[in-house]
Design an enzyme around this catalytic site. Structure first.
Site, PDB file in Angstrom:
ATOM      1  N   ASP B 414       7.583  71.547  54.009  1.00 43.44           N
ATOM      2  CA  ASP B 414       9.016  71.406  54.112  1.00 43.44           C
ATOM      3  C   ASP B 414       9.593  72.051  52.870  1.00 43.44           C
ATOM      4  O   ASP B 414       9.029  71.940  51.795  1.00 43.44           O
ATOM      5  CB  ASP B 414       9.317  69.910  54.153  1.00 43.44           C
ATOM      6  CG  ASP B 414      10.778  69.648  54.008  1.00 43.44           C
ATOM      7  OD1 ASP B 414      11.532  70.173  54.818  1.00 43.44           O
ATOM      8  OD2 ASP B 414      11.135  68.922  53.085  1.00 43.44           O
ATOM      9  N   LYS B 415      10.679  72.758  53.023  1.00 45.80           N
ATOM     10  CA  LYS B 415      11.176  73.441  51.836  1.00 45.80           C
ATOM     11  C   LYS B 415      12.047  72.522  50.994  1.00 45.80           C
ATOM     12  O   LYS B 415      11.760  72.279  49.832  1.00 45.80           O
ATOM     13  CB  LYS B 415      11.967  74.680  52.235  1.00 45.80           C
ATOM     14  CG  LYS B 415      12.381  75.461  51.012  1.00 45.80           C
ATOM     15  CD  LYS B 415      13.475  76.442  51.347  1.00 45.80           C
ATOM     16  CE  LYS B 415      14.138  76.944  50.081  1.00 45.80           C
ATOM     17  NZ  LYS B 415      15.455  77.452  50.338  1.00 45.80           N
ATOM     18  N   THR B 416      13.080  71.985  51.604  1.00 36.73           N
ATOM     19  CA  THR B 416      14.053  71.274  50.800  1.00 36.73           C
ATOM     20  C   THR B 416      13.444  70.010  50.228  1.00 36.73           C
ATOM     21  O   THR B 416      12.937  69.181  50.958  1.00 36.73           O
ATOM     22  CB  THR B 416      15.271  70.923  51.655  1.00 36.73           C
ATOM     23  OG1 THR B 416      15.671  72.120  52.293  1.00 36.73           O
ATOM     24  CG2 THR B 416      16.369  70.379  50.809  1.00 36.73           C
ATOM     25  N   PHE B 553      27.807  63.635  61.285  1.00 42.59           N
ATOM     26  CA  PHE B 553      26.937  64.806  61.322  1.00 42.59           C
ATOM     27  C   PHE B 553      25.793  64.601  62.303  1.00 42.59           C
ATOM     28  O   PHE B 553      25.249  63.505  62.400  1.00 42.59           O
ATOM     29  CB  PHE B 553      26.363  65.046  59.920  1.00 42.59           C
ATOM     30  CG  PHE B 553      25.466  66.223  59.835  1.00 42.59           C
ATOM     31  CD1 PHE B 553      25.982  67.481  59.611  1.00 42.59           C
ATOM     32  CD2 PHE B 553      24.087  66.089  59.982  1.00 42.59           C
ATOM     33  CE1 PHE B 553      25.152  68.578  59.525  1.00 42.59           C
ATOM     34  CE2 PHE B 553      23.255  67.184  59.908  1.00 42.59           C
ATOM     35  CZ  PHE B 553      23.795  68.434  59.674  1.00 42.59           C
ATOM     36  N   ARG B 607      22.370  77.292  49.461  1.00 40.72           N
ATOM     37  CA  ARG B 607      22.697  76.566  50.701  1.00 40.72           C
ATOM     38  C   ARG B 607      24.197  76.662  50.913  1.00 40.72           C
ATOM     39  O   ARG B 607      24.964  76.235  50.045  1.00 40.72           O
ATOM     40  CB  ARG B 607      22.288  75.115  50.583  1.00 40.72           C
ATOM     41  CG  ARG B 607      20.809  74.935  50.366  1.00 40.72           C
ATOM     42  CD  ARG B 607      20.505  73.543  49.886  1.00 40.72           C
ATOM     43  NE  ARG B 607      20.692  72.531  50.924  1.00 40.72           N
ATOM     44  CZ  ARG B 607      19.770  72.259  51.831  1.00 40.72           C
ATOM     45  NH1 ARG B 607      18.633  72.916  51.840  1.00 40.72           N
ATOM     46  NH2 ARG B 607      19.984  71.331  52.725  1.00 40.72           N
ATOM     47  N   LYS B 720       8.939  70.890  63.918  1.00 42.59           N
ATOM     48  CA  LYS B 720       7.946  71.045  62.855  1.00 42.59           C
ATOM     49  C   LYS B 720       6.583  70.586  63.363  1.00 42.59           C
ATOM     50  O   LYS B 720       5.576  71.268  63.212  1.00 42.59           O
ATOM     51  CB  LYS B 720       8.340  70.190  61.649  1.00 42.59           C
ATOM     52  CG  LYS B 720       9.614  70.629  60.977  1.00 42.59           C
ATOM     53  CD  LYS B 720       9.873  69.773  59.755  1.00 42.59           C
ATOM     54  CE  LYS B 720      11.132  70.232  59.051  1.00 42.59           C
ATOM     55  NZ  LYS B 720      11.323  69.575  57.778  1.00 42.59           N
ATOM     56  N   ASP B 741       8.736  65.595  52.193  1.00 37.70           N
ATOM     57  CA  ASP B 741       9.187  64.458  51.404  1.00 37.70           C
ATOM     58  C   ASP B 741      10.155  63.561  52.148  1.00 37.70           C
ATOM     59  O   ASP B 741      10.475  62.486  51.676  1.00 37.70           O
ATOM     60  CB  ASP B 741       9.836  64.946  50.110  1.00 37.70           C
ATOM     61  CG  ASP B 741      11.173  65.600  50.382  1.00 37.70           C
ATOM     62  OD1 ASP B 741      11.328  66.144  51.496  1.00 37.70           O
ATOM     63  OD2 ASP B 741      12.037  65.566  49.507  1.00 37.70           O
ATOM     64  N   ASP B 745      10.107  64.808  57.944  1.00 46.76           N
ATOM     65  CA  ASP B 745       8.791  65.452  57.902  1.00 46.76           C
ATOM     66  C   ASP B 745       7.688  64.557  58.459  1.00 46.76           C
ATOM     67  O   ASP B 745       6.546  64.980  58.567  1.00 46.76           O
ATOM     68  CB  ASP B 745       8.427  65.822  56.464  1.00 46.76           C
ATOM     69  CG  ASP B 745       9.486  66.690  55.837  1.00 46.76           C
ATOM     70  OD1 ASP B 745       9.930  67.627  56.517  1.00 46.76           O
ATOM     71  OD2 ASP B 745       9.876  66.423  54.700  1.00 46.76           O
TER      72      ASP B 745
END
Lengths: 355, 1050
Positions: B414-416, B553, B607, B720, B741, B745
């Protein structure tokens, strides 16, 4: 609030200890099988093996041994023993032979059996230790099917091993000339392990041996009860009989020999067995043809490295030779590779220089 | 007739079931609805008892034993033990019963203890007192007696006893704050809202007078989803219907914060609560090593069975001659003679099985378990993986997968927040094409100066001033941040430059960064008070906006909106979201300028978010309200209806501007590039946005395989997991690792072979669901390159060595059968049979498998190419396995025939005395113990004092034990067959010579093979070992990772 503080304390205590063990940083010697190390190791091992091998071969060469199979020679006795009915008929057999060289030093007399399985599972189990140490003559638990006689009295010594004791008598006589036959003096002592004779085998305590064994029966194949094995020597009677003890140590393989007597080095025989004419006078009792086996007598001298076989010496020599062969070929490979590597590096460097 | 009756009954029953599935109806406070109301089918609900324990006092022993013997290995050993008990065998049942008993007991005690703890926790939970309302009075009862429909009162810092519908709160605005740390790990405070029509009931009497029914869906495990409606009956009027959503639901396990007390009505109790439904245990992952171990076991089982079969057949062939079947010296007993031939053959077969069963040793399982359990401590102890900022070290949630860390071929990350540290920093904003950069953070100095705006482009015209302020207000209002005045909130994110001690809390770090950035530009968000949002403008005046609606959201829309009413009565809709979801809905604004800026920022890895607004006239707002209300009340497809409503509302927007937030990469990002090196590993990157993955699986796989790094943008959590699964199930079946994290994920972490959680800022849910948790992404490097590699080396040697040493152990036993008339006579004494695996040869391999470092840790870390050496389970391939097995067979042949020729041909002693079968066995055994131990010594590269102690100690122990075992008449033994056997053997010179020779001969080929392989075909590891040079390894490719652009995006 308090919970938070607690957790922060826990967090702090979570910091790992900086011990070498926990960080996997213990001081250590790194064992590397480097070419030189391995090569020198191989050469050393090879040299050692070759050396030991040659010494062993040389010492084995000095050993004299003769073996005489007497099943066929005493064919009439063997035939008689085919049938168990003839058990009380005595049969003797004389085997003359010529010793061309003197057997120097201690000479040992063995009997050897072929095809007799002393290592069968049920057979090995079929004995009673508490009986043999003289504590409990009535304990015949494991001895089946030789635990009790027909009338129910316990057998002493019970079990298949004791029952099948080797009961030939072998007498070696030296024929000085055609008229004088003298019996070669033999010792019975020292043929058993000391611990067997003095710890593992004990007679039941009593005033005399025959009363100690009252209430027991003799093994079915025995001609006389255990307390009459040697009437002259009390130290050799009952369970303490040397031949009995030797027999009770079961052999590992179906072909085996057991120590019978050793030469008493007196008079003519102070140097060993002199060359000349001998004969074995055998009282043939033990049936072997029934299981298609054979038996033989063996006379042998010994050295520090044991008996006559070249096996150990040859094995050492061959191992040493193979090790050296491996070491040489390894060295060749190593040198070749080294050359290649240096060539490669040189080429690499010249190319770099050119660039 | 009967049939049709039954059928109708069944139909009715099924129909009833279907009704049950649909929804449930709850009478608040058990008050029946007025007679006019719709009649409901009464339903039965469980009480509030939580049962997490597996066993009761009575069923523990049978159930636990049953579960333990369901493991194939345990069952096998049980069978062997029973066979030993029943039939007459030379091996004592103790030899296999004792280790089995040990294993079973230890496991049972461990499981029993764990279950006892669970019982205790359950009891504490079920008996803890709960306040609830009965006839207008407060009553205390045990939690487990709570029933659906009861009205419960919960005080501050108490956890909710069951799932409640929030009726009223001590706070005037009908809200309460809740942390769900124990549910999903999110420690931030969340606001929940009481039902509008009941939030006025503040006392027990009031609440008792409430007359309402609740309809809601049947319990389901999703923590964030809830759909229901409440009918409030007041006097004779028609009932008022209100929608209920997850904001009205208080979950069991969550804790009430910052609120004195609340009232709620129980709707899901006991095992039906969402917490209990989420208790599902993780599915067990199995490592590649374990799988190959099981395959090898089956091979050995086949070997065992065939050995037993061969011996049984040969036995009867051999015995077909009567003089062998029953020679005169070894009569059978009567019972033996009478036994049926087939029965006899079968018992013989079983006896051979038992005799050779040691080839599959119980102790291997014990040792592997111990190695994994103890070995995993090295991870938790590792100082390098300890993060001092957070005070967290690595966590090991399962030790079953240690070695799998050394096998990873694909890394999914995971990137963020994982690669980056979730340290968001507001970089700039672009309003109408003019770029604003908050000046405040330059030179690392934080200046709380509101005037620090740096205009990069030309200064805005006068008309733009109004737009600019509107933009800032939009950002200040359009979010779901809570403000904490309190300093002591857990999981805080303190605004770095606010003079006041005000802390912004949000589930999205972007929002916090934005609001903080705007603060530096002059507008400060103060708080949400009684539905009014207060902001501080540049002139230090407080502006109040009434918050009318939040269009929250979601990851499909990728935007959120708020509808607010300003002090002047104007109604605004502010919308904020991803560029692609905003631009199509914009009708006005400098779209092109902003778009180019957004794209530039995106390429730089920032971002970006776009902000738009729309002014609503009151009539429009009325329309919006009815639209939303209708969607919210819907019981079925509420999500879908809401989405449609949002779609209708959020259109015809006016674009205001865009923002850019930087997500800083972790400091050691360059190091990570090393892991992602080359063809062996691929890295799939995933930012947290959603998007579609496409169905071109084959194409995707093809591309993935040919790229060293693959970037997948905008993935939903489930996607994912799908990508992980796709790679996992591809032809080569590569080993995958997923690291992340956040809660998003988790699915990927659970799906991959190895799941690693980063103990990050997004809560601990990922860490909790992972197999291993590390504080920082950079620790992954040591985890894989060092720990994974070492564990793999260690366990593969452990497995191979165990099989090897048991082949050495049992093969001579097999050979001996050919010399003892297949009579099942053992070669070794019972004590040796029992202790060989337990004490003579167990500790050296255990310690080896804990301590071994074939190359140093530094080298492993420096040179990632070494990792490729062990890829694809290299040390447990068939070739290696067969080599080890043949080595074992060869050694066994050497031991047995070496000793055999010695015994056959010569007198082994120099005093003429003769050795028996037990001496022969002891000779073979001695050679074997020494060879097997020295073989391990030759394989050990890393000799610490512990290795020395254990290896030489084991040999010494063997010698001392043998001396003692043979030196004393043991009164508890019925036989004394080993008496003085060992000592007699050692007192003979030839025996020594044989022992030395046989050990040398059995070790030589292995050493030779090792040296030759090393010289001719050295692996990378061996090159490093021999050269041992400290050449600095060239740094491999470093990947720059950004959110929106890279080599590949899907």
């Amino acid at each position: 609030m308090t919970k938070m503080k607690k957790t922060s304390q826990i967090c702090q205590s979570k910091l790992p200890d900086n011990t070498a063990l926990k960080q996997q940083q213990l001081p250590a010697y790194r064992l590397q099988l480097s070419a030189t190390g391995v090569l020198s190791g191989f050469f050393a091992t090879g040299a050692f093996c070759l050396g030991v091998g040659i010494i062993l071969i040389l010492s084995a060469k000095s050993i004299k041994e003769i073996e005489i199979k007497y099943t066929k020679i005493c064919a009439n006795c063997a035939e008689l023993r085919e049938d168990a009915i003839n058990f009380d008929k005595e049969c003797t057999c004389s085997i003359p032979f010529y010793l061309s060289e003197t057997m120097q030093g201690n000479v040992y007399l063995y009997y050897k059996l072929y095809g007799f399985y002393q290592n069968l599972y049920r057979y090995i189990l079929s004995r009673s230790n508490s009986q043999l140490v003289g504590t409990d003559l009535k304990d015949v638990g494991n001895c089946a099917p030789f635990s009790k006689s027909h009338n129910g009295t316990p057998i002493a010594p019970c079990g298949a091993i004791a029952n099948s004791i080797f009961n030939d008598t072998i007498i070696l006589s030296y024929n000085l000339n055609s008229s004088i036959h003298m019996e070669v003096p033999m010792l019975r002592s020292g043929i058993t392990w000391w611990t067997d004779k003095y710890v593992k085998f004990r007679n039941p305590s009593a005033i005399n041996l025959s009363s100690a064994f009252t209430g027991t029966a003799k093994p079915p194949y025995w001609s006389k009860p255990v307390y009459e094995l040697d009437l002259e020597d009390t130290e050799n009677n009952g369970f303490l009989n040397d031949d009995f003890i030797v027999w009770m140590r079961t052999a590992a393989f179906p072909t085996f020999k057991k120590l019978y007597r050793r030469l008493n080095r007196v008079q003519y025989f102070i140097e060993g067995l002199p060359a000349g004419n001998y004969s074995f006078n055998i009282t043939y009792n033990f049936p072997v043809t029934r299981f298609k086996g054979e038996k033989s007598v063996v006379l042998s001298t010994l050295t520090w490295s044991g008996g006559s076989s070249l096996f150990l010496g040859l094995a050492y020599t061959v191992t040493g030779a193979v090790t050296w062969l491996a070491a040489f070929s390894m060295m060749a490979i190593h040198l070749m590779l080294k050359e290649k590597r240096t060539l490669f590096i040189e080429r690499f460097e010249t190319e770099r220089d050119r660039a | 007739m009967d049939c049709s009756l039954v059928r109708t009954l069944v139909h009715r029953y099924c129909a009833g079931e279907e009704n049950c599935v649909d929804s449930r109806t709850i009478y608040v406070g058990h008050r029946e609805p007025p007679p006019g109301a719709e009649a409901y089918i009464p339903q039965r609900h469980p009480d509030n008892r939580i049962v997490s324990s597996k066993y009761t006092f009575w069923n523990f022993i049978p159930k636990n034993l049953f579960e333990q013997f369901r493991r194939i290995a345990n069952f096998y050993f049980l069978i062997i033990f029973l066979v030993q008990l029943i039939i007459d065998t030379p091996t004592s049942p103790v030899t296999s019963g004792l280790p089995l008993f040990f294993v079973i007991t230890v496991t049972a005690i461990k499981q029993g203890y764990e279950d006892w703890l669970r019982h205790k926790a359950d009891n504490a939970m079920n008996q803890c007192p709960v306040h609830f309302i009965q006839h207008g009075k407060l009553v205390r009862k045990q939690s487990r007696k709570l029933r659906v429909g009861d009205i419960v009162m919960v005080k501050e810092d108490e956890t909710f006893p069951c799932d409640l519908i929030f009726l009223s709160s001590s706070r005037g605005d009908g809200t309460c704050h809740v942390t769900t740390a124990s549910l999903d790990g999110e420690s931030s405070h969340k606001t929940h809202y009481a039902v509008q029509d009941t939030k006025g009931f503040h006392t027990e009497e009031d609440i008792d007078g409430l007359h309402a029914t609740i309809e809601c869906e049947q319990p389901q495990p999703d923590l964030y989803k809830f759909v229901g409606r409440i009918n409030v009956y007041s006097d004779r009027n028609d009932p008022v219907v209100r929608p209920l959503g997850s904001e009205n639901l208080l979950l069991r396990g969550a804790t009430l914060k910052n609120t004195e007390k609340i009232f709620g009505v129980a709707i899901y109790t006991g095992m039906e609560t969402k917490m209990a439904l989420n208790y599902q245990s993780k599915s067990q992952k199995r490592s590649a090593v374990e799988k190959s171990m099981n395959v090898f076991l089956i091979v050995y089982l086949c070997i065992l069975v065939s050995k037993a079969l061969i011996n049984t057949v040969l036995k009867y062939v051999w015995q077909s001659e009567p003089f062998r079947d029953e020679p005169w010296y070894n009569h059978k007993t009567e019972s033996e003679r009478q036994r049926n031939l087939f029965l006899r053959a079968f018992t013989d077969f079983l006896a051979f099985m038992v005799l050779f069963n040691y080839i599959i040793p119980v102790s291997m399982y014990v040792t592997v378990e111990m190695q994994k359990f103890l070995g995993s401590y090295f991870i938790t102890w590792d100082e390098d993986m300890f993060d001092e900022d957070t005070g967290e070290g690595p966590l090991v949630n399962t030790s079953d997968l240690n070695e799998e860390l050394g096998q990873v071929e694909y890394v999914f990350t995971d990137k963020t927040g994982t690669l980056t540290e979730n340290n968001m920093e507001f970089k700039e904003c672009c309003i109408e094409g003019h770029v604003y950069v908050p000046h405040a953070v330059c030179n690392g100095q934080v200046l709380p100066d509101a005037s620090g705006i740096d205009m990069i482009d030309s200064s805005p015209g006068a008309g733009a001033r109004e737009r600019e302020e509107l933009f800032f207000r939009a950002l200040c209002l359009c979010h779901t941040i809570q403000v904490k005045d309190d300093d002591d909130v857990d999981g805080p994110r303190k605004s770095p430059d606010s003079g006041k001690s005000c802390v912004y809390i949000s589930s999205s770090p972007d929002e916090v960064a934005l609001v903080e950035g705007i603060q530096r530009l002059g507008f400060t968000y103060l708080r949400l008070k009684e539905n009014y949002m207060e902001i501080l403008n540049r002139e230090n005046g407080v502006e109040r906006f009434e918050l009318l609606e939040i269009l929250s959201f979601d990851s499909v829309r990728r935007r959120m909106s708020v509808i607010v009413r300003s002090a002047t009565g104007e109604i605004y809709l502010f919308c904020k979201g991803a560029d692609s979801s905003i631009f199509p809905r914009v009708i006005e604004g400098k779209v092109d300028q902003i778009r180019s800026r957004v794209e530039r920022n995106a390429v730089e890895g920032l971002r970006t978010l776009c902000v738009a607004y729309k002014r609503l006239i009151p009539e429009e707002y009325e329309g919006v309200c009815t639209l939303l209300q209708a969607a919210k009340v819907a019981l079925q497809d509420r999500e879908k209806k809401l989405a449609e409503a949002y779609e209708q509302i959020e259109k015809d927007l006016i674009l205001l501007g865009a923002t850019a937030v930087e997500d800083r990469l972790s400091a050691d990002m360059q190091d990570h590039g090393l892991i992602i090196d080359g063809a062996a590993l691929s890295l799939i990157m995933k930012p947290r946005e959603d998007g579609s993955c496409g169905n071109y699986r084959e194409l995707f796989l093809e591309i993935c395989r040919n790229c060293s790094a693959v970037l997948c943008c905008r993935m939903a959590p489930l996607q994912k997991a799908q990508i992980v699964k796709l790679i996992k199930l591809s032809k080569e079946h590569p080993i995958t690792l997923a690291i992340g994290d956040g809660a998003n994920d988790v699915s990927m972490i659970l799906e991959a072979h190895v799941g690693i959680g980063v103990i990050g800022k997004e809560g601990r849910q990922a860490a909790r669901n992972s197999d291993y948790a590390i504080p920082k992404f950079k620790h992954l490097k040591k985890m894989l390159l060092v720990h994974g590699h070492l564990y793999y080396i260690r366990i593969s040697e452990l497995v191979q060595y165990f099989f090897y040493k048991n082949v050495c152990f049992i093969f001579p036993q097999f050979l001996y059968q050919f010399f003892c008339g297949f009579s099942q006579q053992t070669l070794y004494d019972t004590a040796y049979l029992t202790l060989y695996n337990i004490s003579f040869t167990s500790l050296p391999i255990l310690l080896y498998s804990l301590m071994e470092q074939h190359v140093s840790i530094d080298t492993l870390r420096r040179d990632p190419s070494l990792y490729r050496d062990i890829a694809k389970n290299a040390l447990l391939r068939w070739r290696v396995f067969i080599y080890w097995t043949f080595l074992g067979v060869f050694d066994a042949l050497v031991f047995f025939f070496g000793a055999y020729f010695m015994f056959e041909n010569t007198t082994v002693t120099s005093n003429g005395q003769i050795f028996g079968n037990w001496t022969f066995g002891t000779l073979v055994f001695t050679v074997m113990v020494f060879t097997v131990t020295l073989k391990l010594a030759l394989d050990t590269h890393y000799w610490t004092w512990i290795n020395h102690f254990v290896i030489w100690g084991s040999l010494l122990f063997y010698v001392v034990f043998s001396l003692l075992w043979g030196g004393i008449i043991w009164p508890f033994l019925s036989y004394q067959r080993m008496y003085f056997v060992f000592i007699q053997m050692l007192s003979s010179g030839p025996a020594w010579l044989v022992i030395i020779l046989l050990i040398t001969v059995s070790l030589l080929p292995d050493v030779l093979k090792k040296v030759l392989c090393r010289q001719l075909w050295p692996s990378a590891t061996e090159k490093v070992q021999t050269e041992n040079q400290c050449l600095s390894v060239e740094q491999s490719t470093v990947f720059m990772l950004s959110q929106t652009s890279s080599s590949l995006s899907f």
